[in-house]
Design a protein around this motif. Structure first.
Motif, PDB file in Angstrom:
ATOM      1  N   THR A 254      39.040  60.003  52.501  1.00  0.00           N
ATOM      2  CA  THR A 254      39.061  58.920  51.525  1.00  0.00           C
ATOM      3  C   THR A 254      39.298  57.614  52.260  1.00  0.00           C
ATOM      4  O   THR A 254      40.390  57.370  52.765  1.00  0.00           O
ATOM      5  N   TRP A 255      38.265  56.753  52.292  1.00  0.00           N
ATOM      6  CA  TRP A 255      38.325  55.545  53.110  1.00  0.00           C
ATOM      7  C   TRP A 255      38.921  54.362  52.347  1.00  0.00           C
ATOM      8  O   TRP A 255      39.641  53.551  52.907  1.00  0.00           O
ATOM      9  N   THR A 256      38.612  54.246  51.074  1.00  0.00           N
ATOM     10  CA  THR A 256      39.175  53.176  50.252  1.00  0.00           C
ATOM     11  C   THR A 256      39.088  53.595  48.790  1.00  0.00           C
ATOM     12  O   THR A 256      38.368  54.533  48.437  1.00  0.00           O
ATOM     13  N   PHE A 257      39.827  52.879  47.924  1.00  0.00           N
ATOM     14  CA  PHE A 257      39.888  53.245  46.511  1.00  0.00           C
ATOM     15  C   PHE A 257      40.214  52.012  45.683  1.00  0.00           C
ATOM     16  O   PHE A 257      40.684  50.996  46.204  1.00  0.00           O
ATOM     17  N   TYR A 258      39.961  52.128  44.380  1.00  0.00           N
ATOM     18  CA  TYR A 258      40.221  51.033  43.433  1.00  0.00           C
ATOM     19  C   TYR A 258      40.624  51.669  42.113  1.00  0.00           C
ATOM     20  O   TYR A 258      39.830  52.346  41.481  1.00  0.00           O
ATOM     21  N   PHE A 259      41.880  51.478  41.685  1.00  0.00           N
ATOM     22  CA  PHE A 259      42.373  52.098  40.463  1.00  0.00           C
ATOM     23  C   PHE A 259      41.743  51.435  39.233  1.00  0.00           C
ATOM     24  O   PHE A 259      41.565  50.212  39.188  1.00  0.00           O
ATOM     25  N   ARG A 260      41.443  52.251  38.251  1.00  0.00           N
ATOM     26  CA  ARG A 260      40.746  51.758  37.068  1.00  0.00           C
ATOM     27  C   ARG A 260      41.644  50.972  36.128  1.00  0.00           C
ATOM     28  O   ARG A 260      41.136  50.266  35.260  1.00  0.00           O
ATOM     29  N   ASN A 261      42.953  51.117  36.279  1.00  0.00           N
ATOM     30  CA  ASN A 261      43.826  50.302  35.438  1.00  0.00           C
ATOM     31  C   ASN A 261      44.090  48.930  36.038  1.00  0.00           C
ATOM     32  O   ASN A 261      44.773  48.109  35.432  1.00  0.00           O
TER      33      ASN A 261
ATOM     34  N   ALA B  95      39.343  44.323  37.334  1.00  0.00           N
ATOM     35  CA  ALA B  95      38.148  44.318  38.173  1.00  0.00           C
ATOM     36  C   ALA B  95      37.943  42.930  38.769  1.00  0.00           C
ATOM     37  O   ALA B  95      38.445  41.932  38.233  1.00  0.00           O
ATOM     38  N   PRO B  96      37.232  42.833  39.911  1.00  0.00           N
ATOM     39  CA  PRO B  96      36.970  41.510  40.514  1.00  0.00           C
ATOM     40  C   PRO B  96      36.304  40.564  39.527  1.00  0.00           C
ATOM     41  O   PRO B  96      35.260  40.871  38.957  1.00  0.00           O
ATOM     42  N   GLN B  97      36.899  39.419  39.333  1.00  0.00           N
ATOM     43  CA  GLN B  97      36.441  38.497  38.304  1.00  0.00           C
ATOM     44  C   GLN B  97      35.073  37.904  38.611  1.00  0.00           C
ATOM     45  O   GLN B  97      34.277  37.658  37.692  1.00  0.00           O
ATOM     46  N   HIS B  98      34.756  37.660  39.877  1.00  0.00           N
ATOM     47  CA  HIS B  98      33.477  37.027  40.181  1.00  0.00           C
ATOM     48  C   HIS B  98      32.305  37.946  39.877  1.00  0.00           C
ATOM     49  O   HIS B  98      31.213  37.478  39.540  1.00  0.00           O
ATOM     50  N   TYR B  99      32.516  39.262  39.962  1.00  0.00           N
ATOM     51  CA  TYR B  99      31.451  40.190  39.568  1.00  0.00           C
ATOM     52  C   TYR B  99      31.358  40.303  38.050  1.00  0.00           C
ATOM     53  O   TYR B  99      30.262  40.478  37.506  1.00  0.00           O
ATOM     54  N   LEU B 100      32.489  40.226  37.380  1.00  0.00           N
ATOM     55  CA  LEU B 100      32.444  40.248  35.920  1.00  0.00           C
ATOM     56  C   LEU B 100      31.717  39.019  35.377  1.00  0.00           C
ATOM     57  O   LEU B 100      30.958  39.122  34.389  1.00  0.00           O
ATOM     58  N   ARG B 101      31.932  37.869  36.001  1.00  0.00           N
ATOM     59  CA  ARG B 101      31.251  36.658  35.548  1.00  0.00           C
ATOM     60  C   ARG B 101      29.740  36.728  35.788  1.00  0.00           C
ATOM     61  O   ARG B 101      28.973  36.047  35.102  1.00  0.00           O
ATOM     62  N   GLU B 102      29.323  37.540  36.746  1.00  0.00           N
ATOM     63  CA  GLU B 102      27.889  37.704  36.994  1.00  0.00           C
ATOM     64  C   GLU B 102      27.241  38.680  36.026  1.00  0.00           C
ATOM     65  O   GLU B 102      26.027  38.896  36.101  1.00  0.00           O
ATOM     66  N   GLY B 103      28.022  39.255  35.135  1.00  0.00           N
ATOM     67  CA  GLY B 103      27.458  40.121  34.112  1.00  0.00           C
ATOM     68  C   GLY B 103      27.537  41.600  34.389  1.00  0.00           C
ATOM     69  O   GLY B 103      26.970  42.394  33.632  1.00  0.00           O
TER      70      GLY B 103
ATOM     71  N   SER C 215      29.426  45.320  34.669  1.00  0.00           N
ATOM     72  CA  SER C 215      30.477  46.029  33.938  1.00  0.00           C
ATOM     73  C   SER C 215      31.710  46.180  34.815  1.00  0.00           C
ATOM     74  O   SER C 215      31.624  46.069  36.054  1.00  0.00           O
ATOM     75  N   PRO C 216      32.890  46.439  34.237  1.00  0.00           N
ATOM     76  CA  PRO C 216      34.081  46.667  35.071  1.00  0.00           C
ATOM     77  C   PRO C 216      33.901  47.812  36.064  1.00  0.00           C
ATOM     78  O   PRO C 216      34.406  47.735  37.190  1.00  0.00           O
ATOM     79  N   LEU C 217      33.190  48.873  35.655  1.00  0.00           N
ATOM     80  CA  LEU C 217      32.955  50.000  36.567  1.00  0.00           C
ATOM     81  C   LEU C 217      32.162  49.549  37.787  1.00  0.00           C
ATOM     82  O   LEU C 217      32.556  49.812  38.936  1.00  0.00           O
ATOM     83  N   HIS C 218      31.044  48.874  37.557  1.00  0.00           N
ATOM     84  CA  HIS C 218      30.221  48.420  38.677  1.00  0.00           C
ATOM     85  C   HIS C 218      30.911  47.310  39.461  1.00  0.00           C
ATOM     86  O   HIS C 218      30.717  47.210  40.683  1.00  0.00           O
ATOM     87  N   SER C 219      31.725  46.500  38.816  1.00  0.00           N
ATOM     88  CA  SER C 219      32.452  45.449  39.530  1.00  0.00           C
ATOM     89  C   SER C 219      33.450  46.054  40.514  1.00  0.00           C
ATOM     90  O   SER C 219      33.629  45.534  41.627  1.00  0.00           O
ATOM     91  N   ARG C 220      34.119  47.130  40.108  1.00  0.00           N
ATOM     92  CA  ARG C 220      35.054  47.788  41.033  1.00  0.00           C
ATOM     93  C   ARG C 220      34.325  48.370  42.237  1.00  0.00           C
ATOM     94  O   ARG C 220      34.807  48.266  43.379  1.00  0.00           O
ATOM     95  N   ILE C 221      33.154  48.986  42.012  1.00  0.00           N
ATOM     96  CA  ILE C 221      32.408  49.557  43.135  1.00  0.00           C
ATOM     97  C   ILE C 221      31.911  48.457  44.069  1.00  0.00           C
ATOM     98  O   ILE C 221      31.967  48.588  45.300  1.00  0.00           O
ATOM     99  N   LEU C 222      31.428  47.354  43.506  1.00  0.00           N
ATOM    100  CA  LEU C 222      31.007  46.238  44.345  1.00  0.00           C
ATOM    101  C   LEU C 222      32.187  45.653  45.115  1.00  0.00           C
ATOM    102  O   LEU C 222      32.031  45.186  46.254  1.00  0.00           O
ATOM    103  N   GLY C 223      33.380  45.692  44.512  1.00  0.00           N
ATOM    104  CA  GLY C 223      34.576  45.284  45.235  1.00  0.00           C
ATOM    105  C   GLY C 223      34.881  46.204  46.407  1.00  0.00           C
ATOM    106  O   GLY C 223      35.352  45.754  47.457  1.00  0.00           O
TER     107      GLY C 223
END
Length: 704
Positions: free
Chosen positions: A327-334, A337-345, A347-355
């Motif tokens: 396990t190299w890195t992780f992002y908890f769902r609670n 999510a990164p705000q700049h990806y959310l502003r680009e439209g 979803s929180p799920l995809h924003s966490r993965i892009l983070g």
């Protein structure tokens, strides 16, 4: 049966309307692909009753026709490289005729592995105790060990002792308080070397109640443990209750922030350190996979998720990127999510993965996901990301940007099912310069499966083999069958997160614990994650130098015993810490700076790696521990091995220096170099086999 495959002529293809794609460039279109008319030959099995894994027994005699596609898709190469020896046909490594230097080839780093410079910096070697390896992942500070360099924020577990005692004081524990009047302050050894080690031992040898391990075997012959009875003392049950009541990993004097901003505040220092050290210790390979990891929790919490589709049950979840079970890195769902990806439209799920993609170091990784994550928009976001991540995996039909020309409906009629089995439809996205060759494929096996990918270079059938038990011959036989290359690659490369979960669940110590404190669930998950990743680093390193690693059970057992009773099972602990603190220091950039002007000294490679100090300062009773398979944790003393004798010190230094040189050069992927031996007088050159005087090597020569 020719009408089963949708083969179109050139005229029909040109007349077919191409589908427009929303969310992409205005000129983007889905272009249907036409399969070749040539039928792919089925492999022949010796026993006719053998059949592919997904073919029912009644359809064994029916062979569905399969067709390849002629299109080839350009994919940018992965930029991560590693060095491998350039060898003759006899297996000996080649040398340059003019310089007499060993020759090496650059090879794509597909599998990944531990970082050689990190192992070198931590002073680890094949002779290091498992507790030394784990100490590199979960650093201890008791006045002797050096500062960890993988993070700008130093992290030491000795702070947990101070936090526990402060929390007990705040809650009024003790003689003058209102609760637990028998409480007395904990020491460092009480916290880490006993109580947390007890939980690791519980994972190896579970008891219905962990308090039963405090009994002697004479009193409880089944669940009693003489080691715990001796190490914890007579009042162990009461002291462990104190530990559970006041133990914390966050400073109790700080004011807790808003749960919306930092939902995991109580365990944030541990999670932050775990994420830092995991990325610092491992070098990601080309093929990685992403999926969720579940942490079960039986208590009540506002961020607890209802999870009915996992055996773990309700609890917390995080999205993780894994490589070879690491396990190299992780992002908890609670977490927000990164705000700049959310502003680009997104979803929180995809924003966490892009983070998570933001943390990658190389470009053009191949990342595999399941149908929860995949969509055409996410494929585009990953591809245009600065790391240009190529992704692949199955996708759901509704709302994921899948073209209608490749969609297949599920059929239930057996006759109709036989007719459509093996049907493949494909389309490629054209007209968008930012994401060329996004491909959508549907394949009907037992049910229709739809894929989106930017990884595979072609769409074709490949021959696979699988060992199965044959009822007719009463023995194991190999069955040969055809499989679509996209599906085959997904089956082999998607399971990295599942392997990580499997390794963590082998000896996890909270299977039957009814945790009411929500952060304990995350804390135990983090400790289990460190144990697994630590073992994988050790295992890959030991295999790379041609040795046999010990099992995961023996590795965890050695750590548990060392933490519970370190004077007996980890005698080199204090010697290793003193050697490192006196001879080396590290800066926050992760570079090793020792007292010899940045040269590679004995504290970082030999004395520090084996957990030993020089023969003049080492106690006569100190024992060396090894990591080779089949040997016990407690090895013979120095007097028995002769290492403490001055007459044999020179030969021992040469042998150890040659081993360390070969080991580190092998894993780093550089030609053998010279290393200064522990005596400081001569140097062993592994490539020439001679001793050179007055020659020293900098760490940069190994890591550059």
């Amino acid at each position: 049966m020719t009408d089963r495959v949708p083969v179109l002529s050139e005229q029909q293809h040109t007349e077919q309307e191409e589908e427009h794609v929303s969310g992409f460039s205005a000129t983007a279109r889905w272009k249907p692909l036409v399969p070749l008319e040539e039928v792919v030959d089925e492999p022949t099995n010796v026993t006719r009753s053998l059949r592919p894994p997904t073919v029912p027994e009644e359809d064994n005699d029916f062979v569905a026709q399969k067709h390849n596609f002629q299109e080839l898709f350009d994919r940018a190469p992965f930029l991560g490289k590693k060095k491998v020896p350039k060898c003759h046909q006899n297996g000996h490594q080649m040398k340059d005729s003019s310089t007499n230097q060993l020759l090496w080839n650059d090879e794509v780093d597909v599998k990944g592995g531990p970082r050689a410079e990190w192992i070198l910096e931590q002073g680890l070697s094949s002779a290091s105790h498992p507790a030394d390896w784990f100490d590199a992942f979960l650093p201890v500070y008791d006045g002797t060990t050096r500062t960890p360099s993988h993070s700008n924020t130093p992290f030491w577990t000795h702070r947990w002792t101070n936090y526990l005692n402060m929390k007990a004081s705040q809650m009024g524990a003790g003689v003058m308080g209102g609760i637990y009047p028998d409480f007395r302050p904990f020491t460092f050894d009480d916290i880490e070397k006993r109580h947390i080690g007890l939980y690791i031992l519980q994972g190896l040898n579970p008891s219905p109640q962990i308090n039963q391990k405090f009994q002697s075997q004479a009193r409880n012959s089944v669940q009693g443990n003489d080691l715990c009875f001796r190490a914890f003392g007579a009042n162990a049950t009461r002291r462990h209750r104190h530990f559970k009541a006041f133990f914390c990993v966050q400073d109790p004097t700080k004011i807790a922030p808003s749960r919306k901003e930092r939902p995991n505040y109580k365990v944030d220092p541990v999670l932050r350190h775990v994420q830092d050290v995991l990325m610092a210790a491992w070098r990601l390979g080309r093929d990685i996979s992403g999926d969720e990891q579940t942490i079960g929790f039986q208590g009540k919490h506002a961020n607890k998720l209802r999870i009915t589709y996992k055996a773990e049950g309700d609890g917390f979840q995080c999205d993780a990127l894994c490589n070879s079970g690491y396990t190299w890195t992780f992002y908890f769902r609670n977490q927000p999510a990164p705000q700049h990806y959310l502003r680009e439209g997104y979803s929180p799920l995809h924003s966490r993965i892009l983070g998570l993609f933001d943390q990658l170091e190389e470009k053009n990784h191949n990342c595999w996901f399941d149908n929860l994550y995949l969509s055409a928009k996410f494929c585009r976001a990953a591809f245009v990301h600065e790391k240009s991540v190529r992704i692949s995996g199955p996708t759901r039909k509704a709302g994921r940007g899948l073209p209608k020309c490749v969609m297949q409906e599920e059929v239930n009629n057996p006759t109709e099912l036989r007719r459509v089995r093996g049907t493949v439809k494909a389309a490629v996205l054209v007209g968008d310069s930012e994401i060329p060759n996004l491909v959508a494929v549907s394949y009907y096996d037992q049910k229709p499966v739809h894929f989106l990918f930017t990884i595979c270079k072609s769409i074709r059938w490949v021959q696979c083999e699988k060992k199965v038990y044959c009822v007719e011959t009463k023995q194991m036989e190999v069955v040969k069958f055809l499989c679509l290359n996209i599906n085959n690659d997904y089956n082999h490369d998607m399971g990295n997160v599942d392997i990580a979960d499997q390794l963590r669940n082998y000896y996890r110590f909270d299977h039957w614990m009814r945790k009411r404190k929500w952060w304990w669930a995350l804390f135990f998950w983090a400790i289990g994650l460190l144990l697994v990743n630590c073992y994988l680093c050790y295992k890959h390193y030991i295999i790379s130098i041609g040795k046999t690693p010990i099992s995961q059970y023996e590795f965890c057992k050695a750590i548990a015993l060392a933490w519970i009773d370190w004077p007996t099972y980890w005698p080199d602990r204090m010697a290793r810490g003193k050697s490192q603190s006196n001879n080396s220091r590290t800066n926050k950039r992760g570079r090793l700076d020792d007292d010899n002007g940045g040269r590679l000294g004995t504290s970082a490679v030999d004395g520090g790696g084996s957990g030993a100090v020089s023969s003049s300062s080492r106690p006569a009773r100190t024992r060396r521990t090894t990591l080779t398979s089949g040997q016990s944790t407690a090895a013979p003393s120095l007097s028995e091995t002769g290492e403490g004798d001055d007459s044999t010190g020179a030969n021992t230094s040469k042998k150890k220096s040659k081993e360390i040189t070969t080991n580190y050069c092998s894993i780093i992927g550089l030609p053998d170099r010279s290393i200064e031996d522990p005596s400081g007088k001569s140097t062993w050159c592994a490539s020439s086999g001679r001793v050179r005087k007055g020659f020293e090597v900098r760490v940069a020569q190994f890591c550059s």
